[in-house]
Each structure stands twice: as C-alpha cells, then as structure tokens.
Design a protein around this motif. Structure first.
Motif, PDB file in Angstrom:
ATOM      1  N   VAL A 263      -2.730  -4.151  -8.489  1.00 54.48           N
ATOM      2  CA  VAL A 263      -2.035  -2.992  -7.921  1.00 54.48           C
ATOM      3  C   VAL A 263      -1.475  -2.176  -9.080  1.00 54.48           C
ATOM      4  CG1 VAL A 263      -0.206  -2.220  -6.378  1.00 54.48           C
ATOM      5  CG2 VAL A 263      -1.487  -4.302  -5.850  1.00 54.48           C
ATOM      6  N   ARG A 264      -2.040  -0.988  -9.274  1.00 55.96           N
ATOM      7  CA  ARG A 264      -1.646  -0.160 -10.410  1.00 55.96           C
ATOM      8  C   ARG A 264      -1.420   1.270  -9.964  1.00 55.96           C
ATOM      9  NH1 ARG A 264      -5.494  -0.448 -15.396  1.00 55.96           N
ATOM     10  NH2 ARG A 264      -6.942   0.588 -13.992  1.00 55.96           N
ATOM     11  N   SER A 265      -0.309   1.843 -10.383  1.00 59.96           N
ATOM     12  CA  SER A 265      -0.010   3.232 -10.061  1.00 59.96           C
ATOM     13  C   SER A 265      -0.813   4.137 -10.985  1.00 59.96           C
ATOM     14  CB  SER A 265       1.485   3.508 -10.218  1.00 59.96           C
ATOM     15  OG  SER A 265       1.748   4.901 -10.098  1.00 59.96           O
ATOM     16  N   GLN A 266      -1.663   4.965 -10.387  1.00 58.82           N
ATOM     17  CA  GLN A 266      -2.478   5.868 -11.198  1.00 58.82           C
ATOM     18  C   GLN A 266      -1.640   6.995 -11.796  1.00 58.82           C
ATOM     19  OE1 GLN A 266      -5.317   8.093  -8.791  1.00 58.82           O
ATOM     20  NE2 GLN A 266      -4.094   7.708  -6.961  1.00 58.82           N
TER      21      GLN A 266
ATOM     22  N   TYR B  36      -7.492   2.550   3.720  1.00 60.20           N
ATOM     23  CA  TYR B  36      -7.546   1.820   2.456  1.00 60.20           C
ATOM     24  C   TYR B  36      -8.682   2.348   1.584  1.00 60.20           C
ATOM     25  CZ  TYR B  36      -4.482  -1.439   4.900  1.00 60.20           C
ATOM     26  OH  TYR B  36      -3.437  -1.982   5.591  1.00 60.20           O
ATOM     27  N   GLY B  37      -8.379   2.549   0.319  1.00 59.91           N
ATOM     28  CA  GLY B  37      -9.354   3.089  -0.610  1.00 59.91           C
ATOM     29  C   GLY B  37      -9.283   4.590  -0.765  1.00 59.91           C
ATOM     30  N   MET B  38      -8.473   5.265   0.057  1.00 61.71           N
ATOM     31  CA  MET B  38      -8.316   6.717  -0.018  1.00 61.71           C
ATOM     32  C   MET B  38      -6.908   7.044  -0.500  1.00 61.71           C
ATOM     33  SD  MET B  38     -11.328   7.457   1.016  1.00 61.71           S
ATOM     34  CE  MET B  38     -11.254   9.235   1.220  1.00 61.71           C
ATOM     35  N   ASP B  39      -6.800   7.989  -1.423  1.00 58.72           N
ATOM     36  CA  ASP B  39      -5.516   8.313  -2.029  1.00 58.72           C
ATOM     37  C   ASP B  39      -4.850   9.532  -1.392  1.00 58.72           C
ATOM     38  OD1 ASP B  39      -5.593   6.214  -3.868  1.00 58.72           O
ATOM     39  OD2 ASP B  39      -6.845   7.370  -5.244  1.00 58.72           O
TER      40      ASP B  39
ATOM     41  N   VAL C  99       9.035   5.268  -7.069  1.00 59.08           N
ATOM     42  CA  VAL C  99      10.053   6.271  -6.724  1.00 59.08           C
ATOM     43  C   VAL C  99       9.502   7.316  -5.770  1.00 59.08           C
ATOM     44  CG1 VAL C  99      11.574   8.057  -7.663  1.00 59.08           C
ATOM     45  CG2 VAL C  99      11.280   5.900  -8.886  1.00 59.08           C
ATOM     46  N   ASP C 100       8.259   7.788  -5.994  1.00 63.72           N
ATOM     47  CA  ASP C 100       7.720   8.850  -5.146  1.00 63.72           C
ATOM     48  C   ASP C 100       6.305   8.581  -4.652  1.00 63.72           C
ATOM     49  OD1 ASP C 100       6.503   9.078  -7.577  1.00 63.72           O
ATOM     50  OD2 ASP C 100       7.320  11.055  -8.053  1.00 63.72           O
ATOM     51  N   THR C 101       5.851   7.315  -4.682  1.00 65.33           N
ATOM     52  CA  THR C 101       4.545   6.973  -4.123  1.00 65.33           C
ATOM     53  C   THR C 101       4.619   5.620  -3.420  1.00 65.33           C
ATOM     54  OG1 THR C 101       3.725   5.826  -6.101  1.00 65.33           O
ATOM     55  CG2 THR C 101       3.320   8.207  -5.960  1.00 65.33           C
ATOM     56  N   ILE C 102       3.610   5.362  -2.586  1.00 60.25           N
ATOM     57  CA  ILE C 102       3.425   4.056  -1.955  1.00 60.25           C
ATOM     58  C   ILE C 102       2.006   3.603  -2.261  1.00 60.25           C
ATOM     59  CG2 ILE C 102       3.152   2.835   0.239  1.00 60.25           C
ATOM     60  CD1 ILE C 102       5.436   4.319   1.378  1.00 60.25           C
ATOM     61  N   LEU C 103       1.872   2.336  -2.675  1.00 64.31           N
ATOM     62  CA  LEU C 103       0.563   1.746  -2.911  1.00 64.31           C
ATOM     63  C   LEU C 103       0.273   0.741  -1.810  1.00 64.31           C
ATOM     64  CD1 LEU C 103       2.052   1.897  -6.060  1.00 64.31           C
ATOM     65  CD2 LEU C 103      -0.355   1.571  -6.569  1.00 64.31           C
ATOM     66  N   LEU C 104      -0.910   0.855  -1.191  1.00 66.72           N
ATOM     67  CA  LEU C 104      -1.323  -0.009  -0.094  1.00 66.72           C
ATOM     68  C   LEU C 104      -2.633  -0.673  -0.470  1.00 66.72           C
ATOM     69  CD1 LEU C 104      -0.655   2.652   2.686  1.00 66.72           C
ATOM     70  CD2 LEU C 104       0.813   0.702   2.189  1.00 66.72           C
TER      71      LEU C 104
ATOM     72  N   THR D 187     -10.725  -6.876   1.074  1.00 65.80           N
ATOM     73  CA  THR D 187     -11.707  -5.864   0.664  1.00 65.80           C
ATOM     74  C   THR D 187     -11.433  -5.327  -0.736  1.00 65.80           C
ATOM     75  OG1 THR D 187     -10.402  -4.052   1.631  1.00 65.80           O
ATOM     76  CG2 THR D 187     -11.993  -5.172   3.069  1.00 65.80           C
ATOM     77  N   LEU D 188     -10.238  -5.649  -1.306  1.00 64.90           N
ATOM     78  CA  LEU D 188      -9.817  -5.189  -2.635  1.00 64.90           C
ATOM     79  C   LEU D 188      -9.735  -3.669  -2.722  1.00 64.90           C
ATOM     80  CD1 LEU D 188     -11.773  -7.640  -4.979  1.00 64.90           C
ATOM     81  CD2 LEU D 188      -9.472  -7.863  -4.055  1.00 64.90           C
ATOM     82  N   LYS D 189      -9.525  -3.010  -1.587  1.00 65.98           N
ATOM     83  CA  LYS D 189      -9.349  -1.566  -1.581  1.00 65.98           C
ATOM     84  C   LYS D 189      -7.872  -1.237  -1.775  1.00 65.98           C
ATOM     85  CE  LYS D 189     -13.320  -0.381   1.346  1.00 65.98           C
ATOM     86  NZ  LYS D 189     -13.750   0.246   2.621  1.00 65.98           N
ATOM     87  N   LEU D 190      -7.619  -0.190  -2.563  1.00 68.27           N
ATOM     88  CA  LEU D 190      -6.250   0.190  -2.894  1.00 68.27           C
ATOM     89  C   LEU D 190      -6.070   1.687  -2.705  1.00 68.27           C
ATOM     90  CD1 LEU D 190      -3.529  -0.848  -4.130  1.00 68.27           C
ATOM     91  CD2 LEU D 190      -4.416  -0.131  -6.346  1.00 68.27           C
ATOM     92  N   SER D 191      -4.937   2.059  -2.140  1.00 69.66           N
ATOM     93  CA  SER D 191      -4.601   3.470  -1.940  1.00 69.66           C
ATOM     94  C   SER D 191      -3.230   3.749  -2.537  1.00 69.66           C
ATOM     95  CB  SER D 191      -4.587   3.824  -0.444  1.00 69.66           C
ATOM     96  OG  SER D 191      -5.821   3.555   0.165  1.00 69.66           O
ATOM     97  N   GLU D 192      -3.059   4.959  -3.057  1.00 71.59           N
ATOM     98  CA  GLU D 192      -1.750   5.412  -3.512  1.00 71.59           C
ATOM     99  C   GLU D 192      -1.524   6.829  -3.017  1.00 71.59           C
ATOM    100  OE1 GLU D 192       1.097   5.665  -7.487  1.00 71.59           O
ATOM    101  OE2 GLU D 192      -1.068   5.492  -7.721  1.00 71.59           O
ATOM    102  N   ILE D 193      -0.458   7.005  -2.238  1.00 69.55           N
ATOM    103  CA  ILE D 193      -0.160   8.310  -1.657  1.00 69.55           C
ATOM    104  C   ILE D 193       1.234   8.748  -2.099  1.00 69.55           C
ATOM    105  CG2 ILE D 193      -1.639   7.937   0.355  1.00 69.55           C
ATOM    106  CD1 ILE D 193       0.978   7.377   1.953  1.00 69.55           C
ATOM    107  N   GLN D 194       1.415  10.061  -2.158  1.00 72.49           N
ATOM    108  CA  GLN D 194       2.735  10.601  -2.433  1.00 72.49           C
ATOM    109  C   GLN D 194       3.644  10.324  -1.248  1.00 72.49           C
ATOM    110  OE1 GLN D 194       3.702  12.060  -5.302  1.00 72.49           O
ATOM    111  NE2 GLN D 194       1.681  11.822  -6.233  1.00 72.49           N
ATOM    112  N   TRP D 195       4.866   9.842  -1.528  1.00 74.25           N
ATOM    113  CA  TRP D 195       5.745   9.453  -0.426  1.00 74.25           C
ATOM    114  C   TRP D 195       7.197   9.567  -0.856  1.00 74.25           C
ATOM    115  CZ3 TRP D 195       4.485   8.561   4.525  1.00 74.25           C
ATOM    116  CH2 TRP D 195       5.449   8.024   5.354  1.00 74.25           C
ATOM    117  N   HIS D 196       8.010  10.138   0.013  1.00 79.39           N
ATOM    118  CA  HIS D 196       9.444  10.244  -0.231  1.00 79.39           C
ATOM    119  C   HIS D 196      10.175   9.736   1.012  1.00 79.39           C
ATOM    120  CE1 HIS D 196       8.886  12.571  -3.933  1.00 79.39           C
ATOM    121  NE2 HIS D 196       7.938  13.236  -3.286  1.00 79.39           N
TER     122      HIS D 196
END
Length: 405
Positions: free
Chosen positions: A225-228, A296-299, A249-254, A259-268
C-alpha cells in the motif's frame, strides 16, 4: 518499460537493448567512459554519469529530444541514485543532490570524517525519499524530511570487515536492501520504520512514511500500500480479513488482498466514514449523507449518490458481473465490451432509483408501500424488490415494465 535494458559502454555510448528483437539502439554517444547509470522511480527517464564528471539525462517521454547534460560533478561520479532527487557521490567524500535540471539542492561534505572513504555505489528506495550510499566498512543513509522537503543525513551503519561495497539493490516493495561487497559477501538488510501486528493475524510493515506492506501471516498473502502522492499514511485498517483501508491527510487508499488491486482517491473526511464491503469489486463509503463508490484498481470515485439507506438489503451494486446480451442495447461498441456498472438504491422509503454509473443516467421507480429489500440481477437489467406487505415485484430496466410476482 518492460523488455528493455539500458546500458553504458566503456567507449562512452549509452544504448538500449530491445529484448524482443535482440537488437540494440544507441540513445547517445560521448567520448567518456560511463561510470554509473540509474532510472527514475517511474522508469520514464535514465541518468548516466561519465568519467569526465558530466551527468546526462535522457527521457523516454520525449524520444525526439537528444540527451542533455544537466550538471558536471566535481569528481568522478561512481555512486548514483535517483529518487525525489538525483544523488551523486564519488571519491571526494561529498554527496550532492541535484534536481532534474541539474540545480544543486543540497551538499553533504564529509571530508572532515577520517572514517569516510570513497563512495562506490548508491540505491534509492521505491518511494524515492530514502537513499543508501556504500562506503568502506559503512553504509551512509539519507532521508527526505516530509515537512521541510530537505535531505537529512542519518547516523551511518558501521560494518566491520565489510570493506568496499561494490553492488547494491533495493527490493521493489521497499522492505529489504541487498549489499554486495568486494570480498564476495552478499548481505540482506531488513528496512523498517516500524512493524506492528494487527488483529486477525496481519503484519503491518511501514517501510517509509508513505508505504506500508500488509501481510497475512497464515497464508503469507501481501499487498504493498503506497501513496502515489507521497502522503504520510496515518492509519491502516483491515476489514473482513481481505480489504485494506489506509488513511492519509487528504487521500484514502483502498486495497484488496486477493486481487492485489489498489486505489487512491482524494478525500477530506473527519474519520466518521462508514465502509461497506458487500461487493468484491468496489468499496462503498458513506459520509455526510452521501455514498461514494470506489472500484478497486481505479484512482477516482466511480460515482456518488445521496441516500441515507446504506444497508445491503436496500443497496445493490453490479460492476461488470455479466456481459450485456446483444439485444440489451449494443453489447459491443467499437470492438470493446460495453461497461456495465449500475447501482440500485432508495431515494426514500417508497422510491427506488437505478443509476448507470457509466452514462450517469437514472431510472426512478415509485411504489405505494415501504420497500424493505431490493437487488439487481448479474446483468443489472432486472430489479427484484419486496415491500412491507410481502409482495415481490420484478422491474425490467430495458422495457421499464413492472410485474408483481
């Protein structure tokens, strides 16, 4: 860039080897021996140093542009690494950090340290915020401060009888560094900022402030799990022994361990979010009266709806579970399978809304009694719902016809 190897020659040429065709191409040519090479963390550019101290950068994003000299180092550069900065060192006991345009960011002069000898090799961690330099009987460590964005020198790691370091590599997931020495010894060092155990038999290994490795101890399943965006991960949770949620602070990683799919979205948010994992393809986040759907897998957020009914009995999500029939509109469009992503939910106790998350179109179904259960079929073209009177209804979304069963 898979199936490609970039290498430098003693005659000064820098070439790229195409493994599929077994043919080399010349990227650029100088008359000075190539002393070191490395690529940036994205793999889109390479930097090479030469015996005359020149540092050249070549970008694959702009293949029509020739390689350009970004700087000339004060000594022969043998140690080279590229993270968030380009770090160069040699036999003058000095480590210099450059930016991509060759501007000097920071310089660390260790000539007053009698134990510091020649720097021979360097490596950067996958996130680019830590670097290790090999020296005589020691490893010098530099980390980037996430607040000031400046490089800081850490106490060196002393290893007696190691002698000169001749090779070094950092594992892609960031938790180990391999060091090869002049005497033929290969040492493997464990890299860890902190390591904790999570309930349910999970091990969380923080290898940097923006990266954590989640491993299930029993099955050894793991996901990185890595923040891009390089944000610091402040909290990590695991749900249903499968789904990983990490907050910055301003993103969520799911992430999904299977499936080893990872998503990171902007979130407050404020930490009061409710996560729903009833669908294996997407996570549903409920916050402040709004439901956000993240595949999952979509940012980016797949879609958002406003409802206060979030239980699985009255919220049905289908994402490409079964392909549309050819009669259900055009299943094939331009040679590609049409995306089939729909959600059914309650606007109020007696009103159902079916929303197409691809086209953003929606269908509203009004009923004369309170609805307590609903579900879409796999193709999402039929909706089955039940009311408080125990009547079962079937709604066809294509023909917009409702029938009572």
């Amino acid at each position: 860039r898979p199936n490609e190897i970039v290498y430098g020659l003693a005659e000064g040429k820098v070439k790229i080897g195409l493994m599929k065709t077994h043919k080399p191409n010349t990227l650029y040519q100088l008359d000075s021996y190539v002393t070191a090479m490395c690529c940036n963390p994205e793999g889109s550019s390479v930097v090479a140093t030469h015996l005359d101290g020149s540092i050249y950068l070549y970008s694959f994003d702009y293949p029509d542009r020739a390689a350009r000299m970004i700087a000339r180092h004060s000594c022969v550069p043998f140690a080279l690494a590229w993270g968030t900065s380009i770090a160069v060192a040699g036999n003058n006991n000095t480590v210099v950090f450059y930016d991509e345009d060759g501007g000097e960011e920071q310089t660390f002069d260790m000539s007053d340290n009698p134990e510091c000898k020649e720097f021979t090799v360097a490596a950067s961690n996958p996130t680019g915020d830590a670097m290790v330099f090999g020296n005589f009987n020691s490893l010098y460590i530099f980390t980037r401060n996430k607040d000031t964005m400046s490089w800081e020198e850490k106490p060196p790691t002393k290893v007696d009888n190691m002698y000169s370091v001749t090779a070094m590599g950092w594992k892609p997931d960031g938790d180990k560094v391999a060091v090869g020495t002049l005497c033929g010894v290969v040492d493997l060092y464990d890299i860890c900022v902190r390591r904790t155990m999570y309930k349910g038999g999970f091990e969380l290994t923080y290898v940097s402030h923006s990266q954590v490795i989640v491993r299930q101890v029993e099955t050894n399943m793991r996901i990185v799990v890595r923040s891009q965006y390089g944000r610091e991960i402040t909290k990590t949770n695991i749900f249903k022994n499968r789904f990983v949620v990490a907050n910055t602070v301003d993103t969520i990683l799911l992430g999904d361990l299977q499936t080893l799919k990872l998503s990171e979205i902007q979130w407050h948010g404020n930490g009061s979010e409710k996560y729903i994992f009833d669908n294996a393809s997407a996570c549903i986040i409920y916050f402040a009266g709004e439901v956000s759907i993240v595949e999952y897998g979509m940012d980016e957020v797949l879609g958002s709806i406003r409802t206060s009914y979030t239980t699985s009995h009255v919220l049905s999500l289908r994402i490409n579970e079964r392909p549309l029939r050819s009669s259900d509109g055009d299943a094939m469009y331009g040679g590609a399978v049409q995306q089939n992503k729909k959600v059914a939910f309650l606007l109020d106790a007696q009103t159902i809304c079916i929303k197409d998350l691809v086209t953003q179109s929606s269908i509203t179904i009004s009923h004369d009694s309170k609805i307590d259960w609903l579900e879409l079929n796999g193709r999402a073209n039929l909706l089955l719902f039940r009311d408080k009177r125990r009547y079962l209804h079937l709604y066809n979304t294509d023909r917009q016809v409702r029938s009572q069963l």
